[in-house]
Design a protein around this motif. Structure first.
Motif, PDB file in Angstrom:
ATOM      1  N   SER A   1       0.753  -1.295   0.023  1.00  0.00           N
ATOM      2  CA  SER A   1      -0.124  -0.030   0.042  1.00  0.00           C
ATOM      3  C   SER A   1       0.865   1.178  -0.056  1.00  0.00           C
ATOM      4  CB  SER A   1      -0.965   0.126   1.203  1.00  0.00           C
ATOM      5  OG  SER A   1      -1.657   1.166   1.152  1.00  0.00           O
ATOM      6  N   MET A   2       1.845   1.356   0.771  1.00  0.00           N
ATOM      7  CA  MET A   2       2.741   2.477   0.614  1.00  0.00           C
ATOM      8  C   MET A   2       3.647   2.696  -0.472  1.00  0.00           C
ATOM      9  SD  MET A   2       4.874   1.801   4.505  1.00  0.00           S
ATOM     10  CE  MET A   2       3.798   1.826   5.990  1.00  0.00           C
ATOM     11  N   THR A   3       3.901   1.579  -1.101  1.00  0.00           N
ATOM     12  CA  THR A   3       4.621   1.578  -2.385  1.00  0.00           C
ATOM     13  C   THR A   3       3.544   2.172  -3.510  1.00  0.00           C
ATOM     14  OG1 THR A   3       6.242  -0.171  -1.794  1.00  0.00           O
ATOM     15  CG2 THR A   3       6.011   0.466  -4.463  1.00  0.00           C
ATOM     16  N   ALA A   4       2.416   1.409  -3.579  1.00  0.00           N
ATOM     17  CA  ALA A   4       1.480   1.935  -4.579  1.00  0.00           C
ATOM     18  C   ALA A   4       0.980   3.542  -4.340  1.00  0.00           C
ATOM     19  CB  ALA A   4       0.209   1.184  -4.423  1.00  0.00           C
ATOM     20  N   GLN A   5       0.894   3.883  -2.958  1.00  0.00           N
ATOM     21  CA  GLN A   5       0.645   5.377  -2.812  1.00  0.00           C
ATOM     22  C   GLN A   5       1.529   6.204  -3.369  1.00  0.00           C
ATOM     23  OE1 GLN A   5       0.431   6.288   1.482  1.00  0.00           O
ATOM     24  NE2 GLN A   5      -0.371   8.466   1.077  1.00  0.00           N
TER      25      GLN A   5
ATOM     26  N   GLU B   1       5.189  -2.990 -11.465  1.00  0.00           N
ATOM     27  CA  GLU B   1       6.442  -3.749 -11.395  1.00  0.00           C
ATOM     28  C   GLU B   1       7.340  -3.231 -10.051  1.00  0.00           C
ATOM     29  OE1 GLU B   1      11.033  -3.918 -13.563  1.00  0.00           O
ATOM     30  OE2 GLU B   1       9.234  -2.755 -14.304  1.00  0.00           O
ATOM     31  N   GLY B   2       7.096  -2.106  -9.385  1.00  0.00           N
ATOM     32  CA  GLY B   2       7.742  -1.568  -8.202  1.00  0.00           C
ATOM     33  C   GLY B   2       7.015  -2.080  -7.184  1.00  0.00           C
ATOM     34  N   THR B   3       5.799  -2.288  -6.998  1.00  0.00           N
ATOM     35  CA  THR B   3       4.729  -2.754  -6.128  1.00  0.00           C
ATOM     36  C   THR B   3       5.362  -4.178  -5.839  1.00  0.00           C
ATOM     37  OG1 THR B   3       3.136  -1.127  -6.587  1.00  0.00           O
ATOM     38  CG2 THR B   3       2.674  -2.981  -5.244  1.00  0.00           C
TER      39      THR B   3
END
Length: 378
Positions: free
Chosen positions: A231-235, A348-350
């Protein structure tokens, strides 16, 4: 562009001998992809066989419709050059002239025999880049902490509170469910084995040490990494896609102070509480099965638990929770800030964030197990 794609009649080949004694191959019908789809391979082989005769006269004036696919079929059968004797319609000649002027295809790249070394080298450099960026981000967070100690009015209490709620309170349900089921499974399997040796009483030792010391912290950290870390990465990734991070930079608001620091502090506070909650629920699940399978009452279980599980194991589990929580938040924010302004990079980052966080959690657990191998065990 294809020409005259209206017909779908089958292409017919007819070899005749002219009055001058020369062999003449006459083609009639439609030479389009739709007409040739069922006879493409056998027709290609047949035309190639005829093309071996350089003195053969080709008469394709009987072709009613021809498209690019049909022209390529004939062109390849001719060896990518005009045959010596060719009769065709003027509108078809443009297709072959265009094929003749096309540049040759690029040569296939030479096979790199050192590709394993190349791949390994790229992976090492990428790992080094991630490590240096993580160290730089950690140093920036340390500088932000020193700044906030001297300026307590600038501490982002609202961001910390919001992240505490999202990463802590909202994670209690899933961690309780998984923790209870893990306790049930572990207690059920252990009780079956202990009954064989008449050592039913040691179920308390097994559940207490394994859950409080190992399973509780690791299980909670993995669940939080998959839930809150992603969730933090997606935010942060969405903020990059929507250019909100660029807007914060223009306004002079540092990303680390307003976005990263509150997440790291909040998860560092919430994780030990989630670990305590998960371990307690897992012990309850194990206690229920122990009472059903072995007849150990819950009062006896609770009274015996402090005697067989030293309190040091609880502090060790909570310490793992603090370290894992801060590392999960740090890694998640690191990958979130690296996301580019496209949706593919966001996904990809998430994914990389979750995989890396879970891997780091297991590494941290292994390091704790080695360093504190004699700590809290009798």
């Amino acid at each position: 562009m294809p020409e005259n794609q209206g017909g779908n009649s089958q292409l017919v080949l007819r070899l005749v001998t002219g009055e001058d004694g020369a062999s003449r191959l006459m083609l009639a019908g439609d030479c389009t992809l739709a007409a040739l789809c069922h006879q493409l391979q056998p027709l290609s082989a047949e035309l190639a066989g005829y093309a071996t005769n350089p003195e053969l006269h080709w008469d394709i004036t009987g072709i009613a419709h021809m498209d690019d696919a049909g022209a390529v079929l004939l062109w390849q059968a001719w060896g990518e050059r005009h045959p010596r004797h060719l009769a065709l319609q003027p509108e078809h000649e443009r297709l072959f002239n265009r094929l003749e002027k096309m540049p040759p295809p690029p040569a296939p790249p030479a096979r790199d025999r050192l590709w394993p070394v190349t791949v390994l080298g790229k992976a090492v450099f990428l790992l080094w880049e991630h490590l240096t960026n993580l160290i730089m981000l950690s140093g920036q967070l340390l500088l932000d902490s020193i700044y906030l100690v001297g300026h307590p009015l600038h501490i982002p209490w609202r961001e910390i509170s919001a992240n505490l709620y999202r990463t802590g309170a909202q994670a209690l349900g899933i961690t309780a469910l998984v923790g209870f089921l893990i306790g049930v499974v572990l207690s059920f399997l252990s009780s079956r084995q202990l009954q064989m040796f008449g050592a039913d009483i040691f179920i308390i030792n097994i559940l207490g040490v394994s859950i409080v010391r190992e399973l509780g912290p690791v299980l909670a950290a993995i669940l939080v990494a998959g839930r809150s870390g992603s969730s933090m990465t997606a935010q942060l990734g969405v903020m990059r896609v929507t250019e909100e991070l660029d807007a914060l930079t223009v306004m002079g608001i540092p990303h680390s102070l307003r976005l990263v620091w509150p997440k790291v502090i909040a998860l560092g506070i919430a994780m030990p509480l989630v670990v305590l909650w998960t371990s307690a629920i897992a012990l309850i699940g194990g206690m229920v099965v122990a009472e059903i399978q072995l007849g150990l009452g819950h009062q006896f279980f609770l009274s015996k638990l402090p005697d067989v599980v030293p309190i040091a194991n609880l502090w060790l589990g909570l310490g793992k929770g603090v370290v894992c929580g801060m590392m999960i938040a740090l890694i998640s924010c690191h990958f979130g800030l690296r996301i580019k302004s496209n949706t593919e990079s966001l996904g990809e980052g998430t994914t990389n964030s979750v995989v890396t966080s879970i891997t780091v959690v297991i590494i941290i657990d292994a390091i704790f197990a080695v360093i504190f191998s004699d700590f809290g065990l009798r």
